[in-house]
Design an enzyme around this catalytic site. Structure first.
Site, PDB file in Angstrom:
ATOM      1  CG  ASP A  47      11.217  -5.837  20.513  1.00 30.03           C
ATOM      2  OD1 ASP A  47      10.759  -6.983  20.375  1.00 30.03           O
ATOM      3  OD2 ASP A  47      11.472  -5.328  21.637  1.00 30.03           O
ATOM      4  CE1 TYR A  52      10.708  -2.645  27.079  1.00 27.52           C
ATOM      5  CE2 TYR A  52      10.707  -2.433  24.710  1.00 27.52           C
ATOM      6  CZ  TYR A  52      11.062  -3.125  25.836  1.00 27.52           C
ATOM      7  OH  TYR A  52      11.784  -4.288  25.715  1.00 27.52           O
ATOM      8  CE  LYS A  77       9.824  -7.396  24.004  1.00 27.59           C
ATOM      9  NZ  LYS A  77      10.104  -5.951  23.759  1.00 27.59           N
ATOM     10  CG  HIS A 110       8.265  -7.792  28.872  1.00 25.65           C
ATOM     11  ND1 HIS A 110       7.983  -6.474  28.636  1.00 25.65           N
ATOM     12  CD2 HIS A 110       9.609  -7.900  28.756  1.00 25.65           C
ATOM     13  CE1 HIS A 110       9.105  -5.814  28.382  1.00 25.65           C
ATOM     14  NE2 HIS A 110      10.104  -6.661  28.461  1.00 25.65           N
TER      15      HIS A 110
HETATM   16  P1  NAD Z   1      21.419  -2.667  23.184  1.00 19.08           P
HETATM   17  O1  NAD Z   1      22.365  -3.758  23.456  1.00 19.08           O
HETATM   18  O2  NAD Z   1      20.746  -2.583  21.853  1.00 19.08           O
HETATM   19  O3  NAD Z   1      22.233  -1.357  23.503  1.00 19.08           O
HETATM   20  C1  NAD Z   1      21.712  -0.100  23.277  1.00 19.08           C
HETATM   21  C2  NAD Z   1      22.792   0.907  23.605  1.00 19.08           C
HETATM   22  O4  NAD Z   1      23.887   0.723  22.696  1.00 19.08           O
HETATM   23  C3  NAD Z   1      22.255   2.304  23.392  1.00 19.08           C
HETATM   24  O5  NAD Z   1      22.300   2.949  24.623  1.00 19.08           O
HETATM   25  C4  NAD Z   1      23.172   2.964  22.413  1.00 19.08           C
HETATM   26  O6  NAD Z   1      23.723   4.117  22.962  1.00 19.08           O
HETATM   27  C5  NAD Z   1      24.304   1.977  22.187  1.00 19.08           C
HETATM   28  N1  NAD Z   1      24.531   1.842  20.736  1.00 19.08           N
HETATM   29  C6  NAD Z   1      23.624   1.462  19.805  1.00 19.08           C
HETATM   30  N2  NAD Z   1      24.182   1.457  18.573  1.00 19.08           N
HETATM   31  C7  NAD Z   1      25.464   1.842  18.730  1.00 19.08           C
HETATM   32  C8  NAD Z   1      26.535   2.028  17.837  1.00 19.08           C
HETATM   33  N3  NAD Z   1      26.403   1.822  16.529  1.00 19.08           N
HETATM   34  N4  NAD Z   1      27.731   2.434  18.344  1.00 19.08           N
HETATM   35  C9  NAD Z   1      27.885   2.645  19.654  1.00 19.08           C
HETATM   36  N5  NAD Z   1      26.903   2.474  20.566  1.00 19.08           N
HETATM   37  C10 NAD Z   1      25.691   2.089  20.105  1.00 19.08           C
HETATM   38  O7  NAD Z   1      20.337  -2.688  24.369  1.00 19.08           O
HETATM   39  P2  NAD Z   1      18.767  -2.667  24.508  1.00 19.08           P
HETATM   40  O8  NAD Z   1      18.184  -1.415  23.942  1.00 19.08           O
HETATM   41  O9  NAD Z   1      18.482  -2.942  25.921  1.00 19.08           O
HETATM   42  O10 NAD Z   1      18.279  -3.909  23.632  1.00 19.08           O
HETATM   43  C11 NAD Z   1      17.735  -3.787  22.340  1.00 19.08           C
HETATM   44  C12 NAD Z   1      16.245  -3.993  22.351  1.00 19.08           C
HETATM   45  O11 NAD Z   1      15.911  -5.238  22.951  1.00 19.08           O
HETATM   46  C13 NAD Z   1      15.486  -2.985  23.231  1.00 19.08           C
HETATM   47  O12 NAD Z   1      15.410  -1.717  22.679  1.00 19.08           O
HETATM   48  C14 NAD Z   1      14.170  -3.693  23.393  1.00 19.08           C
HETATM   49  O13 NAD Z   1      13.375  -3.559  22.239  1.00 19.08           O
HETATM   50  C15 NAD Z   1      14.635  -5.133  23.581  1.00 19.08           C
HETATM   51  N6  NAD Z   1      14.766  -5.502  25.010  1.00 19.08           N
HETATM   52  C16 NAD Z   1      13.956  -6.472  25.494  1.00 19.08           C
HETATM   53  C17 NAD Z   1      14.037  -6.869  26.816  1.00 19.08           C
HETATM   54  C18 NAD Z   1      13.128  -7.951  27.321  1.00 19.08           C
HETATM   55  O14 NAD Z   1      13.054  -8.152  28.535  1.00 19.08           O
HETATM   56  N7  NAD Z   1      12.454  -8.655  26.446  1.00 19.08           N
HETATM   57  C19 NAD Z   1      14.950  -6.265  27.691  1.00 19.08           C
HETATM   58  C20 NAD Z   1      15.776  -5.263  27.174  1.00 19.08           C
HETATM   59  C21 NAD Z   1      15.689  -4.898  25.830  1.00 19.08           C
END
Ligand code: NAD
Length: 277
Positions: A47, A52, A77, A110
């Site tokens: 994704d 990004y 997106k 998005h």
């Molecule tokens: P997330 O909830 O996936 O959190 C990511 C954080 O969690 C990272 O900083 C990492 O350090 C920590 N983490 C990951 N795995 C871990 C583990 N096993 N143990 C401990 N900590 C861990 O947050 P995100 O990246 O914002 O969301 C996931 C994906 O969703 C994004 O990468 C993106 O592709 C998508 N996204 C979309 C939107 C949107 O507006 N559509 C907004 C934000 C994110």
């Protein structure tokens, strides 16, 4: 391991792997390595987003992996400013070009940006990408119920998914119920709460982790899968991405699920879609 990820049938007639890998805030300089690691770990659903700034590097990783194109599910997106300046067709073509692909598996608006009120017009252009096969499925992100109602009333294609903030303290029950009625799948962004609150220290999560001998992050991903969410956790660390993918060897009990369900505070940690414009 790849084969253990369930596939979810979308209204487009295609399927999406329920567990994917997100690359928000992955620095472009790191993205090719990170996505190559994720593909080696076994993820087949990536994704990204034009916003990004790492589509080129995601595409390079896919090409370098040698994995057949039809075994990878790729989402990107439409960036908000291209939606706003009504350059939707140009933005879509540039995304394909940067990714080095001739079709997307899923293209999302998005953010709805309701003050600008262009999302119906944008969606009609998205419908042309679905019709000509350059987007196997089209969907939205950060849409609230009134935005979905407007799309359903004024356009032809029902979004395949709505990708929204969703984690144990913001479970989006009302939105999910509405979407289920219309065959729109719920995809969870920020599934681990983006590290913005002490999710992993909360008792129902910490207790279940201990009981199953897994990490709290695995419990949270398992909770998403068992509630039917499509889920796309992100990590730059190969160990964590492997841990987040290793969630098919245990199952949360009904009591454990209910205890996590009870954590809902209806509290966002990200932007409110009514206000992001
Ligand atoms: P997330 O909830 O996936 O959190 C990511 C954080 O969690 C990272 O900083 C990492 O350090 C920590 N983490 C990951 N795995 C871990 C583990 N096993 N143990 C401990 N900590 C861990 O947050 P995100 O990246 O914002 O969301 C996931 C994906 O969703 C994004 O990468 C993106 O592709 C998508 N996204 C979309 C939107 C949107 O507006 N559509 C907004 C934000 C994110």
């Amino acid at each position: 391991m790849t084969n253990s990820v369930p596939s979810i049938a979308l209204n487009s007639g295609t399927t999406i792997p329920q567990l994917g890998f997100g690359v928000f805030l992955v620095d472009p300089d790191d993205t090719q390595r990170v996505v190559e690691d994720a593909l080696e770990v076994g993820y087949r659903h990536i994704d990204t987003a034009t916003g990004y700034n790492n589509e080129t590097q995601v595409g390079a990783a896919i090409a370098a992996s040698g994995i057949p194109r039809d075994e990878i599910f790729l989402t990107t997106k439409l960036r908000n400013d291209h939606h706003k300046d009504r350059d939707v067709a140009g933005a879509f073509a540039r995304s394909l070009d940067m990714l080095g692909l001739d079709y997307l598996d899923l293209y999302l608006i998005h953010w709805p940006m309701p003050v600008n009120d262009f999302f119906v017009e944008t969606w009609r252009t998205f419908e042309t990408f679905a019709a000509d096969g350059r987007a196997k499925a089209i969907g939205v992100s950060n849409f609230l119920v009134p935005h979905l109602e407007k799309l359903l009333a004024e356009t032809d294609v029902v979004p395949a998914v709505n990708q929204v903030e969703l984690h144990p303290i913001f479970q989006q029950r009302e939105l999910k119920e509405f979407q289920a009625k219309h065959g729109i799948h719920t995809e969870a962004w920020g599934p681990l709460g983006q590290g913005k609150y002490d999710l992993f220290g909360m008792n129902p999560i910490a207790d279940a982790a201990k009981a199953h001998g897994v990490a709290p992050a695995q419990v949270v991903i398992r909770w998403h899968l068992q509630t039917g969410n499509i889920v796309i956790p992100k990590s730059n660390s190969r160990d964590r991405m492997a841990q987040n993918f290793d969630v098919f060897g245990f199952e949360l009990s009904a009591d454990e699920m209910a205890a996590i369900d009870a954590l809902d505070e209806n509290r966002r940690v990200g932007g409110n879609p009514a206000e992001v414009n």
